[in-house]
Design an enzyme around this catalytic site. Structure first.
Site, short mmCIF file in Angstrom:
data_model
loop_
_atom_site.label_atom_id
_atom_site.label_comp_id
_atom_site.label_asym_id
_atom_site.label_seq_id
_atom_site.Cartn_x
_atom_site.Cartn_y
_atom_site.Cartn_z
N ASP A 2 0.86 -1.18 0.00
CA ASP A 2 0.00 0.00 0.00
C ASP A 2 0.90 1.23 0.00
OD1 ASP A 2 -1.95 1.88 0.27
OD2 ASP A 2 -2.77 1.14 2.16
N LEU A 3 0.90 1.97 -1.10
CA LEU A 3 1.79 3.12 -1.24
C LEU A 3 1.33 4.29 -0.36
CD1 LEU A 3 2.14 2.83 -5.09
CD2 LEU A 3 3.87 2.20 -3.40
N TYR A 56 -0.98 9.94 -4.45
CA TYR A 56 -1.06 11.09 -5.36
C TYR A 56 -0.04 12.15 -4.97
CZ TYR A 56 -5.66 9.50 -7.18
OH TYR A 56 -6.68 8.80 -7.76
N ASP A 58 -3.13 2.48 -5.82
CA ASP A 58 -2.03 2.52 -4.86
C ASP A 58 -1.84 1.23 -4.07
OD1 ASP A 58 -4.42 2.81 -3.53
OD2 ASP A 58 -3.73 4.38 -2.17
N GLU A 59 -2.55 0.16 -4.43
CA GLU A 59 -2.44 -1.09 -3.69
C GLU A 59 -2.24 -2.28 -4.64
OE1 GLU A 59 -5.36 -1.62 -0.45
OE2 GLU A 59 -6.15 0.34 -1.05
#
Length: 503
Positions: free
Chosen positions: A19-20, A24, A111-112
């Site tokens: 998970d980043l 954004y 993002d995951e």
């Protein structure tokens, strides 16, 4: 016996959830390094959809209004994030990078990613055993600070998994400049839940003995991935508000209320059981773009908004190289009580003569596509009565490779375009918008799993109108085969060809 074998196999799995961090905002910082270490928010319309940790320290939160965010943090720098192209491109780079380590990578929003590292872990475990080395150190945190038992191969597998997760995170940072969290566990559900235990830029491994502590720590039933907004509301009416309530609820009653399959699935989730495989994402199943706003209340405005959405969407379809055969329009009516989850959709086939123009003459398809979408719009909204919309979305799906011959069959008109099923990711239950960051305004989606809950075509009106030179809608074609109203809007020669093909 088979149950015990499957249970052992499930226990041997090792799944990483990556998970980043504030994705954004990180992308914007990479694009403009001068923003680093400054409070930064990404704005869509009047909402801060995400912000970096510098802004969060000063009280700014995701999905906060721009006005409130500025009051909390006057120094907040806002970047317009309505064009999702740079986020989408970076998202694919992350998935591609993870795919270099392992083929089993499943995207979850922008993002995951889930990665099934079971085979890699097994190889490394064998190498350890062959070398006679019994020492292996965990990377990152262990949930609940649970002691690791190196005589338990399940523990050893997950510890090896933590080393692999660290390699993922290091590679993402070294090659793409992004930081992120990771969770390592024996299934997708638990790896996703544990990945956010320590933030930002950290990772956590969950050992089986602590899984119940983790799942019971969730303060609301909707925090369980796979239980969406509507299911949670139904559970609340039954007095089920948290995981412990769901675990204790009589299975027979739950099955009667929700149906056997849903009841059994969510009750298993409440115990942390999830045997769903990591599904490699492959090419997108659809392309969609949508815009949200405070108010749209005339057909002229609807047409303008559709015209604004189409060029970027057609450009993405062109770059993909495949041809879409179905178009869908989604709307959201204003509701003071149910702000996010009252979407409606209608879809229909794209006429063959338009399909041939995709990519080559995109500007020439906008006007006829707008006409088709307006017809779909009128099926949902009576334009003679006042209406108040807060969202419009367009989706192209049923993507197919370019035909090898110049004359393509139009038999696909006779196949029902079955709507994609809901994925239930909270994604904060965003229907049709599976970006991990959440999106309050214009959002664009490369939908790989499909999350829109589309009304079935059989809900359409079933009247038969006689047209000169064209027979009534053929009764032997079931209403699910084709939208009858759209059939009547098709050119006469195409109608005859469809009927002749079927007969």
């Amino acid at each position: 016996h088979s149950k015990s074998v499957s249970a052992r196999r499930a226990a041997c799995r090792a799944i990483v959830h990556v998970d980043l961090d504030c994705f954004y905002a990180q992308v914007e910082t990479i694009r403009n390094p001068e923003l680093r270490d400054k409070p930064l928010g990404v704005q869509q319309k009047y909402i801060v959809v995400t912000c970096n940790y510098e802004a969060r320290k000063r009280g700014v939160k995701k999905m906060m209004s721009v006005k409130d965010a500025k009051e909390k943090c006057p120094q907040l720098i806002l970047v317009n994030g309505e064009d999702l192209t740079p986020y989408r491109e970076m998202s694919y780079k992350v998935t591609e990078l993870l795919g270099e380590f392992c083929p089993l990578v499943e995207r979850l929003g922008f993002d995951e990613n889930f990665v099934d590292i079971t085979e890699i872990v097994e190889k490394r475990l064998n190498q350890l055993q062959q070398s006679g080395c019994s020492r292996v150190c965990v990377s990152g945190h262990v949930y609940n600070n649970q002691a690791i038992n190196l005589h338990d191969t399940t523990h050893v597998r997950l510890v090896i998994g933590s080393r692999i997760a660290e390699e993922f995170r290091e590679a993402i940072h070294a090659r793409l400049g992004l930081t992120g969290c990771a969770g390592v566990a024996s299934n997708k559900l638990l790896s996703k839940l544990v990945s956010g235990t320590f933030k930002p830029n950290q990772q956590t491994v969950l050992l089986p003995e602590s899984s119940q502590d983790l799942i019971r720590s969730l303060d609301h039933i909707q925090k369980v991935p796979g239980i969406g907004y509507k299911t949670a509301k139904r559970l609340e009416t039954l007095g089920v508000r948290n995981v412990c309530d769901l675990q204790a609820f009589p299975s027979a009653v739950l099955e009667k209320e929700l149906g056997i399959s849903i009841a059994q699935r969510i009750q298993k989730l409440s115990y942390g059981e999830d045997d769903s495989p990591v599904m490699p994402s492959g090419p997108p199943q659809s392309f969609s773009d949508e815009d949200s706003f405070k108010k749209c209340s005339s057909e002229v405005e609807v047409k303008e908004k559709i015209e604004e959405l189409l060029p970027n969407l057609l450009d993405r379809v062109y770059k993909d190289g495949r041809q879409p055969h179905t178009v869908r329009l989604t709307i959201r009516r204003f509701s003071s009580t149910n702000k996010w989850f009252n979407r409606e959709s209608r879809q229909c086939p794209i006429p063959p003569h338009l399909i041939q123009k995709f990519g080559k003459e995109s500007s020439n398809v906008i006007s006829p596509l707008v006409d088709i979408l307006i017809k779909l719009f009128r099926k949902m909204i009576d334009v003679d009565l006042p209406f108040h919309l807060t969202l419009l979305g367009v989706c192209f799906s049923n993507l197919k490779d370019l035909p090898s011959s110049t004359k393509g069959s139009i038999g696909f008109y006779l196949k029902q375009m079955s709507p994609p099923s809901g994925s239930g990711k909270r994604v904060r239950e965003v229907e049709d918008v599976s970006q991990g960051e959440g999106s309050a305004s214009r959002t664009q989606n490369c939908n790989r799993t499909g999350t829109t809950k589309t009304r079935k075509l059989s809900e359409e009106k079933k009247s038969n109108v006689k047209k000169a030179g064209v027979p009534n809608f053929p009764f032997h074609l079931s209403p699910g085969d084709i939208d009858q109203e759209v059939f009547r809007e098709l050119p006469e020669d195409i109608q005859k060809e469809i009927i002749s093909e079927k007969t």
